[in-house]
Write a protein that holds these residues in place. Sequence first.
Motif, PDB file in Angstrom:
ATOM      1  N   GLU A  66     -30.628  57.859  25.254  1.00  8.49           N
ATOM      2  CA  GLU A  66     -31.825  57.335  24.594  1.00  8.49           C
ATOM      3  C   GLU A  66     -33.020  58.224  24.946  1.00  8.49           C
ATOM      4  O   GLU A  66     -33.189  58.596  26.109  1.00  8.49           O
ATOM      5  CB  GLU A  66     -32.102  55.904  25.049  1.00  8.49           C
ATOM      6  N   PRO A  67     -33.839  58.586  23.969  1.00  9.56           N
ATOM      7  CA  PRO A  67     -34.978  59.474  24.241  1.00  9.56           C
ATOM      8  C   PRO A  67     -35.861  59.017  25.404  1.00  9.56           C
ATOM      9  O   PRO A  67     -36.328  59.863  26.176  1.00  9.56           O
ATOM     10  CB  PRO A  67     -35.752  59.475  22.923  1.00  9.56           C
ATOM     11  N   VAL A  68     -36.052  57.724  25.566  1.00  8.36           N
ATOM     12  CA  VAL A  68     -36.900  57.241  26.660  1.00  8.36           C
ATOM     13  C   VAL A  68     -36.243  57.430  28.021  1.00  8.36           C
ATOM     14  O   VAL A  68     -36.931  57.430  29.044  1.00  8.36           O
ATOM     15  CB  VAL A  68     -37.300  55.753  26.477  1.00  8.36           C
ATOM     16  N   ASP A  69     -34.919  57.614  28.058  1.00 11.61           N
ATOM     17  CA  ASP A  69     -34.189  57.762  29.318  1.00 11.61           C
ATOM     18  C   ASP A  69     -33.838  59.211  29.646  1.00 11.61           C
ATOM     19  O   ASP A  69     -33.423  59.508  30.766  1.00 11.61           O
ATOM     20  CB  ASP A  69     -32.894  56.944  29.280  1.00 11.61           C
ATOM     21  N   ARG A  70     -33.984  60.113  28.687  1.00 10.84           N
ATOM     22  CA  ARG A  70     -33.567  61.508  28.874  1.00 10.84           C
ATOM     23  C   ARG A  70     -34.232  62.156  30.077  1.00 10.84           C
ATOM     24  O   ARG A  70     -33.593  62.857  30.852  1.00 10.84           O
ATOM     25  CB  ARG A  70     -33.893  62.315  27.627  1.00 10.84           C
ATOM     26  N   ASN A  71     -35.526  61.938  30.221  1.00  8.77           N
ATOM     27  CA  ASN A  71     -36.278  62.549  31.304  1.00  8.77           C
ATOM     28  C   ASN A  71     -35.726  62.113  32.660  1.00  8.77           C
ATOM     29  O   ASN A  71     -35.494  62.944  33.541  1.00  8.77           O
ATOM     30  CB  ASN A  71     -37.750  62.173  31.171  1.00  8.77           C
ATOM     31  N   SER A  72     -35.513  60.820  32.845  1.00  9.38           N
ATOM     32  CA  SER A  72     -35.035  60.333  34.140  1.00  9.38           C
ATOM     33  C   SER A  72     -33.605  60.789  34.414  1.00  9.38           C
ATOM     34  O   SER A  72     -33.265  61.121  35.547  1.00  9.38           O
ATOM     35  CB  SER A  72     -35.167  58.817  34.247  1.00  9.38           C
ATOM     36  N   VAL A  73     -32.765  60.838  33.389  1.00  4.88           N
ATOM     37  CA  VAL A  73     -31.397  61.326  33.566  1.00  4.88           C
ATOM     38  C   VAL A  73     -31.429  62.802  33.968  1.00  4.88           C
ATOM     39  O   VAL A  73     -30.750  63.216  34.916  1.00  4.88           O
ATOM     40  CB  VAL A  73     -30.559  61.123  32.283  1.00  4.88           C
ATOM     41  N   ALA A  74     -32.227  63.592  33.276  1.00  2.71           N
ATOM     42  CA  ALA A  74     -32.329  65.019  33.596  1.00  2.71           C
ATOM     43  C   ALA A  74     -32.854  65.229  35.012  1.00  2.71           C
ATOM     44  O   ALA A  74     -32.403  66.130  35.724  1.00  2.71           O
ATOM     45  CB  ALA A  74     -33.226  65.728  32.589  1.00  2.71           C
ATOM     46  N   ARG A  75     -33.774  64.399  35.450  1.00  5.86           N
ATOM     47  CA  ARG A  75     -34.324  64.518  36.807  1.00  5.86           C
ATOM     48  C   ARG A  75     -33.266  64.221  37.865  1.00  5.86           C
ATOM     49  O   ARG A  75     -33.201  64.891  38.892  1.00  5.86           O
ATOM     50  CB  ARG A  75     -35.526  63.604  36.977  1.00  5.86           C
ATOM     51  N   VAL A  76     -32.441  63.214  37.634  1.00  9.68           N
ATOM     52  CA  VAL A  76     -31.371  62.888  38.581  1.00  9.68           C
ATOM     53  C   VAL A  76     -30.399  64.055  38.675  1.00  9.68           C
ATOM     54  O   VAL A  76     -30.024  64.500  39.763  1.00  9.68           O
ATOM     55  CB  VAL A  76     -30.636  61.591  38.178  1.00  9.68           C
TER      56      VAL A  76
END
Length: 126
Positions: A66-76
């Motif tokens: 989901e676009p809203v979750d991409r940033n946090s997934v990429a950071r992990v």
Amino acid sequence: MTKLPIIGDTCQMSAVVVFTEGDPWFINSRNWSVILERIMVAVQPGDRQSFDWFLNETGLHFPSVEPVDRNSVARVVLSVVEELQVETSVKTEWDAVASGPYYGDLVSKLRNEIDVEPGDASVLDE
């Protein structure tokens, strides 16, 4: 999923990280399993099941996140890969770069996914 032939009847599978924009990144399944295991340790137990549809033993598919979750997934993933990159660089083996996976390209691609500059100390603070 790509099969890479090895001597005899055995096949080594590779994993791929597909980014929202840009080229995919490939790694052999043995080294991907190390990354995947560490990602799952970093993810809250309640969130692990929701990762199954875009993150598994064959790789990671950012367009499915989901676009809203991409940033946090990429950071992990970035934090795990940077940790592994440091571990690989301090090994006392004869040729750690040749014997271990090379993560520099993956780090660059993950930083592009979250649009941060190298050395940005705030990357994991958000």
